[in-house]
Structures are given as C-alpha cells and as structure tokens.
Design a protein around this motif. Structure first.
Motif, PDB file in Angstrom:
ATOM      1  N   LEU A  80       0.868  -1.182   0.000  1.00 54.97           N
ATOM      2  CA  LEU A  80       0.000   0.000   0.000  1.00 54.97           C
ATOM      3  C   LEU A  80       0.897   1.221   0.000  1.00 54.97           C
ATOM      4  O   LEU A  80       1.832   1.315   0.787  1.00 54.97           O
ATOM      5  CB  LEU A  80      -0.917   0.016   1.227  1.00 54.97           C
ATOM      6  N   ASP A  81       0.611   2.157  -0.910  1.00 54.18           N
ATOM      7  CA  ASP A  81       1.446   3.354  -1.004  1.00 54.18           C
ATOM      8  C   ASP A  81       0.974   4.482  -0.098  1.00 54.18           C
ATOM      9  O   ASP A  81       1.789   5.212   0.475  1.00 54.18           O
ATOM     10  CB  ASP A  81       1.467   3.856  -2.457  1.00 54.18           C
ATOM     11  N   ILE A  82      -0.350   4.642   0.016  1.00 54.17           N
ATOM     12  CA  ILE A  82      -0.891   5.797   0.746  1.00 54.17           C
ATOM     13  C   ILE A  82      -2.046   5.357   1.640  1.00 54.17           C
ATOM     14  O   ILE A  82      -2.943   4.636   1.195  1.00 54.17           O
ATOM     15  CB  ILE A  82      -1.405   6.874  -0.228  1.00 54.17           C
ATOM     16  N   LEU A  83      -2.014   5.794   2.867  1.00 53.28           N
ATOM     17  CA  LEU A  83      -3.127   5.593   3.799  1.00 53.28           C
ATOM     18  C   LEU A  83      -3.656   6.958   4.204  1.00 53.28           C
ATOM     19  O   LEU A  83      -2.903   7.795   4.720  1.00 53.28           O
ATOM     20  CB  LEU A  83      -2.668   4.828   5.040  1.00 53.28           C
ATOM     21  N   ILE A  84      -4.932   7.181   3.966  1.00 51.25           N
ATOM     22  CA  ILE A  84      -5.573   8.422   4.388  1.00 51.25           C
ATOM     23  C   ILE A  84      -6.601   8.073   5.455  1.00 51.25           C
ATOM     24  O   ILE A  84      -7.657   7.498   5.169  1.00 51.25           O
ATOM     25  CB  ILE A  84      -6.241   9.150   3.203  1.00 51.25           C
ATOM     26  N   ASN A  85      -6.266   8.400   6.705  1.00 53.06           N
ATOM     27  CA  ASN A  85      -7.169   8.143   7.828  1.00 53.06           C
ATOM     28  C   ASN A  85      -8.185   9.279   7.898  1.00 53.06           C
ATOM     29  O   ASN A  85      -7.981  10.297   8.569  1.00 53.06           O
ATOM     30  CB  ASN A  85      -6.368   8.043   9.128  1.00 53.06           C
ATOM     31  N   ASN A  86      -9.281   9.082   7.166  1.00 58.16           N
ATOM     32  CA  ASN A  86     -10.287  10.126   7.010  1.00 58.16           C
ATOM     33  C   ASN A  86     -11.531   9.903   7.868  1.00 58.16           C
ATOM     34  O   ASN A  86     -12.220  10.856   8.221  1.00 58.16           O
ATOM     35  CB  ASN A  86     -10.690  10.208   5.532  1.00 58.16           C
ATOM     36  N   ALA A  87     -11.823   8.657   8.213  1.00 58.23           N
ATOM     37  CA  ALA A  87     -13.052   8.357   8.958  1.00 58.23           C
ATOM     38  C   ALA A  87     -13.082   9.129  10.269  1.00 58.23           C
ATOM     39  O   ALA A  87     -12.105   9.167  11.008  1.00 58.23           O
ATOM     40  CB  ALA A  87     -13.145   6.862   9.221  1.00 58.23           C
ATOM     41  N   GLY A  88     -14.220   9.748  10.547  1.00 57.50           N
ATOM     42  CA  GLY A  88     -14.350  10.507  11.782  1.00 57.50           C
ATOM     43  C   GLY A  88     -15.797  10.849  12.083  1.00 57.50           C
ATOM     44  O   GLY A  88     -16.633  10.880  11.170  1.00 57.50           O
ATOM     45  N   ILE A  89     -16.085  11.066  13.343  1.00 63.73           N
ATOM     46  CA  ILE A  89     -17.425  11.480  13.760  1.00 63.73           C
ATOM     47  C   ILE A  89     -17.301  12.684  14.686  1.00 63.73           C
ATOM     48  O   ILE A  89     -16.270  12.880  15.335  1.00 63.73           O
ATOM     49  CB  ILE A  89     -18.192  10.348  14.468  1.00 63.73           C
ATOM     50  N   SER A  90     -18.348  13.476  14.741  1.00 54.87           N
ATOM     51  CA  SER A  90     -18.327  14.661  15.601  1.00 54.87           C
ATOM     52  C   SER A  90     -18.859  14.375  16.993  1.00 54.87           C
ATOM     53  O   SER A  90     -18.489  15.033  17.963  1.00 54.87           O
ATOM     54  CB  SER A  90     -19.151  15.784  14.972  1.00 54.87           C
ATOM     55  N   GLY A  91     -19.741  13.385  17.125  1.00 51.83           N
ATOM     56  CA  GLY A  91     -20.394  13.141  18.398  1.00 51.83           C
ATOM     57  C   GLY A  91     -21.602  14.033  18.561  1.00 51.83           C
ATOM     58  O   GLY A  91     -21.931  14.847  17.693  1.00 51.83           O
ATOM     59  N   ILE A  92     -22.291  13.862  19.664  1.00 55.33           N
ATOM     60  CA  ILE A  92     -23.476  14.663  19.938  1.00 55.33           C
ATOM     61  C   ILE A  92     -23.076  16.113  20.150  1.00 55.33           C
ATOM     62  O   ILE A  92     -22.143  16.414  20.887  1.00 55.33           O
ATOM     63  CB  ILE A  92     -24.206  14.136  21.188  1.00 55.33           C
TER      64      ILE A  92
END
Length: 245
Positions: A80-92
């Motif tokens: 794997l050349d590139i990992l983009i850790n994009n997953a996210g949540i804001s919460g309540i």
C-alpha cells in the motif's frame, strides 16, 4: 500504479478525495463501513467514467473488518502506497468539557483516535513495502492546542466541539510520535486539516468539497523532499499551510 486506502470515503471529503485520486491514475480503495453503500457509489462512479476504484469494507472500530481489508489489499496489491485516515465522527453536539457525558467522549475517541491507531498499525507493514509510503491523518484546526487557547483565535469562543477537538488533538499527538518513529525511512506522515467544508458533517457550511480534497491530496502525494511530522491547515495559514500543534 500507486495504491491508496481512504477510510470513511463513501461520502463527503473522503469521497471527493477518492474521485480526484482515481482521476490522477491511482488505484483507490474506497473504505466504507457499509459495503452495500460503497458498492452502490462505485457503480455510479464507473458509469460516469471513473476507473481504478473499488469499495472495500472497513469499520475503524471493528478489528475484524480492518484485518479483512488489509488481507484483500495485500492479496491484490502486495503493498500500500498511501493511507488516508479520514473516517471521523463529531459526536453529539453541542458538547462541552463540563456537561457532556463520558459515553460521548468514548464513542468519538473510539473512531477518531483509536480507529486511526488500529488502521495504521494494521497497514504499516504493507506501507513499508512501498517506495513512497505516505500517511495523512485528517485533522482539524479545532484540535490545535496553541490556536484553541489563543484569545485572538477566531474560534476561541466557539466551544461547541470539546469532544471532537479533544479527539483530534489526541490524534495529532499520535501523528507526532508516528512520524518520529519513522523519521529515518521514506515515510511522510502529516496531520492535515481540510478546512470547514460543505458536507453533512458541517450541516453544509463552509468551502467547496473539491478544494478540501485537494488539500489532503497535496500531502498524500508529497515527493521525497516533502515535510513529515507537521500539522497543516491551508485555510488557517494560506502562505505556508503549517499551523502549531
């Protein structure tokens, strides 16, 4: 052909980043918690002319899906050349330091902090096999301790995201340590704030999604002379992009 995995890429900035990288000739794994939704998006993209892109099931809070995704990419690409850790949540929201429940903090940290660590650790050996390994941890200027504690900072009185900001500040520190540990390698590892962007995450307030995606892609495609172990927000600092932790 370079390969890239983007978590949380079935909508918003992640999806736009996937589209743009596919157009640049990379093979894109579009990470989606719901593989049915991911496949539906891929079908639409291919019908509209996109190539070199496929959905892959990955929920950053579920180790079994992370391992399964890693095994698929290893089998198909070998690296794997590139990992983009994009997953996210804001919460309540709204959320604050005194009244917001600990359960809300735990839920947000599970995705925004522990999820980043889980995915990075699972894929680090595949990234080591790349000649140009890159990791982009998608962050936010709201997670800057220096800025958020500055009375002159425009968002100083905007205490709506105590939980979200704390989770991103923790992720930023992880980025610092990760970059330090990989400092004598070909890795380039940075935290990048795409800026306030018109997505469902922000109730469609902010700038255009294509601009936000380009800001992420810039650091995903750094050459060998590019920076590592830095925090960037071109919305905050248009001149050099770099902002304080």
């Amino acid at each position: 052909m370079k390969s890239v995995l983007i978590t949380g890429a079935n909508k918003g900035i992640g999806l736009e980043t996937a589209k743009q990288l596919a157009k640049k000739g990379l093979f894109v794994y579009l990470g989606s918690r719901d593989i049915a939704k991911g496949n539906a998006i891929i079908k639409e993209l291919i019908e509209n002319g996109s190539e070199n892109i496929q959905a892959i099931e990955i929920d950053v809070t579920k180790p079994e899906t992370i391992l399964a995704a890693k095994n698929i990419i290893e089998m198909e690409q070998g690296h794997l050349d590139i990992l983009i850790n994009n997953a996210g949540i804001s919460g309540i929201v709204p959320q604050n330091a005194i009244e917001t429940s600990i359960d809300n903090y735990k839920e947000v940290f599970e995705t925004n902090f522990y999820g980043v660590i889980s995915v990075t650790q699972a894929f680090i050996n595949l990234l080591r096999k790349s000649e140009v390994p890159r990791i982009v941890n998608v962050s936010t200027s709201v997670g800057s301790l220096a800025l958020q504690s500055n009375p002159d900072w425009p968002a100083y009185d905007y205490a709506k995201y105590a939980v979200y900001g704390s989770s991103k500040a923790a992720m930023n520190m992880y980025t610092v340590h990760l970059a330090y540990e990989m400092r004598n390698t070909a890795f380039k590892i940075n935290a990048v704030c795409p800026g306030l962007t018109k997505t469902d995450f922000t109730n469609f307030n902010g700038g255009e999604v294509d601009v936000a995606a380009k800001r992420i892609i810039k650091y995903a495609l750094l050459d060998e002379n590019g920076p590592t172990g830095k925090f960037f927000s071109e919305e905050t600092n248009p001149e050099t992009g770099e902002i304080p932790w």
